[in-house]
Write an enzyme that holds these catalytic residues in place. Sequence first.
Site, PDB file in Angstrom:
ATOM      1  N   GLY A  10     -46.288  10.631  -9.502  1.00 22.51           N
ATOM      2  CA  GLY A  10     -46.981  11.295  -8.395  1.00 22.51           C
ATOM      3  C   GLY A  10     -47.955  10.342  -7.734  1.00 22.51           C
TER       4      GLY A  10
ATOM      5  N   CYS B 282     -44.930   7.290 -15.252  1.00 26.69           N
ATOM      6  CA  CYS B 282     -45.905   6.825 -14.260  1.00 26.69           C
ATOM      7  C   CYS B 282     -47.161   7.712 -14.278  1.00 26.69           C
ATOM      8  CB  CYS B 282     -45.256   6.753 -12.880  1.00 26.69           C
ATOM      9  SG  CYS B 282     -46.177   5.708 -11.700  1.00 26.69           S
ATOM     10  N   TYR B 283     -47.367   8.562 -13.244  1.00 27.19           N
ATOM     11  CA  TYR B 283     -48.542   9.443 -13.277  1.00 27.19           C
ATOM     12  C   TYR B 283     -48.511  10.314 -14.537  1.00 27.19           C
ATOM     13  CZ  TYR B 283     -51.985  12.986 -12.089  1.00 27.19           C
ATOM     14  OH  TYR B 283     -53.076  13.841 -12.121  1.00 27.19           O
TER      15      TYR B 283
ATOM     16  N   HIS C  70     -40.392   3.561 -13.665  1.00 27.39           N
ATOM     17  CA  HIS C  70     -39.528   4.688 -13.313  1.00 27.39           C
ATOM     18  C   HIS C  70     -38.107   4.459 -13.836  1.00 27.39           C
ATOM     19  CE1 HIS C  70     -42.216   6.911 -10.534  1.00 27.39           C
ATOM     20  NE2 HIS C  70     -42.785   5.724 -10.409  1.00 27.39           N
TER      21      HIS C  70
ATOM     22  N   GLU D 193     -35.738   6.611 -13.781  1.00 24.32           N
ATOM     23  CA  GLU D 193     -34.782   7.439 -13.039  1.00 24.32           C
ATOM     24  C   GLU D 193     -34.153   6.750 -11.846  1.00 24.32           C
ATOM     25  OE1 GLU D 193     -38.862   8.594 -11.257  1.00 24.32           O
ATOM     26  OE2 GLU D 193     -38.037   7.773 -13.110  1.00 24.32           O
TER      27      GLU D 193
ATOM     28  N   SER E 114     -18.543  26.734   7.286  1.00 23.37           N
ATOM     29  CA  SER E 114     -18.621  25.682   8.291  1.00 23.37           C
ATOM     30  C   SER E 114     -17.436  24.723   8.232  1.00 23.37           C
ATOM     31  CB  SER E 114     -19.909  24.877   8.103  1.00 23.37           C
ATOM     32  OG  SER E 114     -19.845  24.119   6.903  1.00 23.37           O
ATOM     33  N   GLY E 115     -16.773  24.679   7.092  1.00 23.65           N
ATOM     34  CA  GLY E 115     -15.700  23.721   6.903  1.00 23.65           C
ATOM     35  C   GLY E 115     -16.128  22.519   6.090  1.00 23.65           C
ATOM     36  N   GLY E 116     -17.434  22.399   5.842  1.00 27.75           N
ATOM     37  CA  GLY E 116     -17.939  21.311   5.019  1.00 27.75           C
ATOM     38  C   GLY E 116     -17.741  21.598   3.545  1.00 27.75           C
ATOM     39  N   VAL E 117     -18.045  20.605   2.722  1.00 28.61           N
ATOM     40  CA  VAL E 117     -17.842  20.730   1.278  1.00 28.61           C
ATOM     41  C   VAL E 117     -18.686  21.867   0.696  1.00 28.61           C
ATOM     42  CG1 VAL E 117     -18.106  19.561  -0.954  1.00 28.61           C
ATOM     43  CG2 VAL E 117     -17.239  18.295   1.025  1.00 28.61           C
ATOM     44  N   ASP E 118     -19.937  21.950   1.117  1.00 32.72           N
ATOM     45  CA  ASP E 118     -20.856  22.916   0.505  1.00 32.72           C
ATOM     46  C   ASP E 118     -20.416  24.360   0.734  1.00 32.72           C
ATOM     47  OD1 ASP E 118     -22.209  20.581   0.022  1.00 32.72           O
ATOM     48  OD2 ASP E 118     -23.649  20.860   1.650  1.00 32.72           O
ATOM     49  N   SER E 119     -20.163  24.723   1.997  1.00 33.27           N
ATOM     50  CA  SER E 119     -19.759  26.099   2.276  1.00 33.27           C
ATOM     51  C   SER E 119     -18.371  26.385   1.718  1.00 33.27           C
ATOM     52  CB  SER E 119     -19.805  26.387   3.781  1.00 33.27           C
ATOM     53  OG  SER E 119     -18.857  25.604   4.484  1.00 33.27           O
TER      54      SER E 119
ATOM     55  N   LYS F 241     -25.123  17.178  -4.754  1.00 33.48           N
ATOM     56  CA  LYS F 241     -23.858  17.060  -4.035  1.00 33.48           C
ATOM     57  C   LYS F 241     -22.705  16.640  -4.936  1.00 33.48           C
ATOM     58  CE  LYS F 241     -21.937  17.167   0.115  1.00 33.48           C
ATOM     59  NZ  LYS F 241     -22.182  18.192   1.136  1.00 33.48           N
TER      60      LYS F 241
END
Length: 522
Positions: free
Chosen positions: A57, A84-85, A179, A181, A233-238, A378
């Site tokens: 942070g 870190c923090y 870090h 990550e 929408s046609g995208g991957v998510d929807s 994603k």
Amino acid sequence: MVPISDRILILDFGSQYTQLIARRVREAGVYSEIMPHHAAFATIEAFHPRGIILSGGPASVYDRRAPTVDRRMLDLGVPILGICYGMQLLTSLLGGRVAKAARREFGDAELIIDEREGMFGRIRPEGSNAGILSCRVWMSHGDRIEAMPPGFHAIGHTSNSPVAAMADPRRRIYALQFHPEVAHTPQGRAMLEQFVHGICGCASTWTMGSFRKEAVSSLRERLAGERAICALSGGVDSTVAASLVHEAIGNRLTCIFVDNGLLRKGESDKVIETFRRTMRLRVKRVDASARFLSKLAKIEDPEAKRRVIGREFIRVFEAEAARLSDARWLVQGTLYPDVIESVSVRGPSATIKTHHNVGGLPSRMKFKLIEPLRELFKDEVRLLGAELGIPDELLSRHPFPGPGLAVRILGRVTPDRLAVLREADAIVLEEIKRAGLYRAMWQGFAVLLPVRSVGVMGDERTYDNVIAVRAVSSTDGMTAEWVKLPYDVLAAMSNRIVNEVKGVNRVVYDISTKPPSTIEWE
């Protein structure tokens, strides 16, 4: 979500990398969630974590309003890792001393591992000096540990930080000044895996197969006997969201595809054909392009665009839902990065931009919102899609913003400007695919800039539009590197755009990373 026995809790202190910690833990096959640092102790206790990670942070522990935690957390008896923090806070809470460093440490550093224990059990030697175990790590701090708390000893140091890693094995508390990550710490993944598996004793039970089973069960219970509509929408998510809900409730789901006039070339027809024929979903098409373009006609501010699109989006759905009996739920493909970048719902992380399917929605809706992918990154969504049997051709599609081309047109959105961008964007994608680079990158697209430039075409002076080409590589959209496209590919794009798209006489290439830039320009 069905309870998961092995889970890691991450407390957020405002780091832009907190979500990367969660992602790395999940990559190790262990479920993780993020809560704000000020989460109530009862909430933390009820989560039943097998381990707790304190994020980094921007604050200093000696600041008057420095963020902290409920001290009872330290007595839960589970392993704790401070990053870190988080390391500095543990030092302060447990009786050590933190002070401003004489020299701040940002970027790459060589970590000398003094004791191969705790987090360092899986580290491979990187250093060339015989007898010295070292590895590269990424630092970002201006404070350092001056005195460790009782019970701790140093297990790693750098030239600037005498205590770059410390441990109290008896209480199973560990802390890192760097870090692990981020990708810039090459063996950071191994360190986190050692924490969640070796120290916390978690098994690799978090898979998209288990998520699918749990999510379908939860959806069936939550939507029992009720109908839902999905913003397709046609995208991957929807696509994945619709497939998941369809598996749970079948034909009680009606997908509504809104052609808002802001889609890519040929997108509308392709979406309808794919979902009706390939996936057997119930899809209703609504042509609302004139409505959206009318509302956007005088708007230039990107946040205002997103709000307008979000508002009209819901109004269109409300109108269509009125024609469907008992449709009470609206399904959206909102992802974890969307939530984090839009609003600080999980902690004090800075708001970057409003996503149309998160902060852009009206506060009062006629629907109850359901977001089955809200906690996924994603890459996890793509894995879930494969688990659901969605064709790879759909899953490998590049992300496309919910507001569509409206946020790739800087300034006002007009039919003429949309036509220019559509043609340029189609050329960019065609050349990327022709070069065999489509699957190797996260996104590739064109942006219409709000400037015009002087050119010469056919011995005549022109004063026309400028197109920017953007291509980035990423794994989750949280960070991104610009793709070093071959010169011949860039040349082909530029030549075709200038010659084939009327109204464009200049093409530029965006070589910005995220951060400090975002992937989209607006």
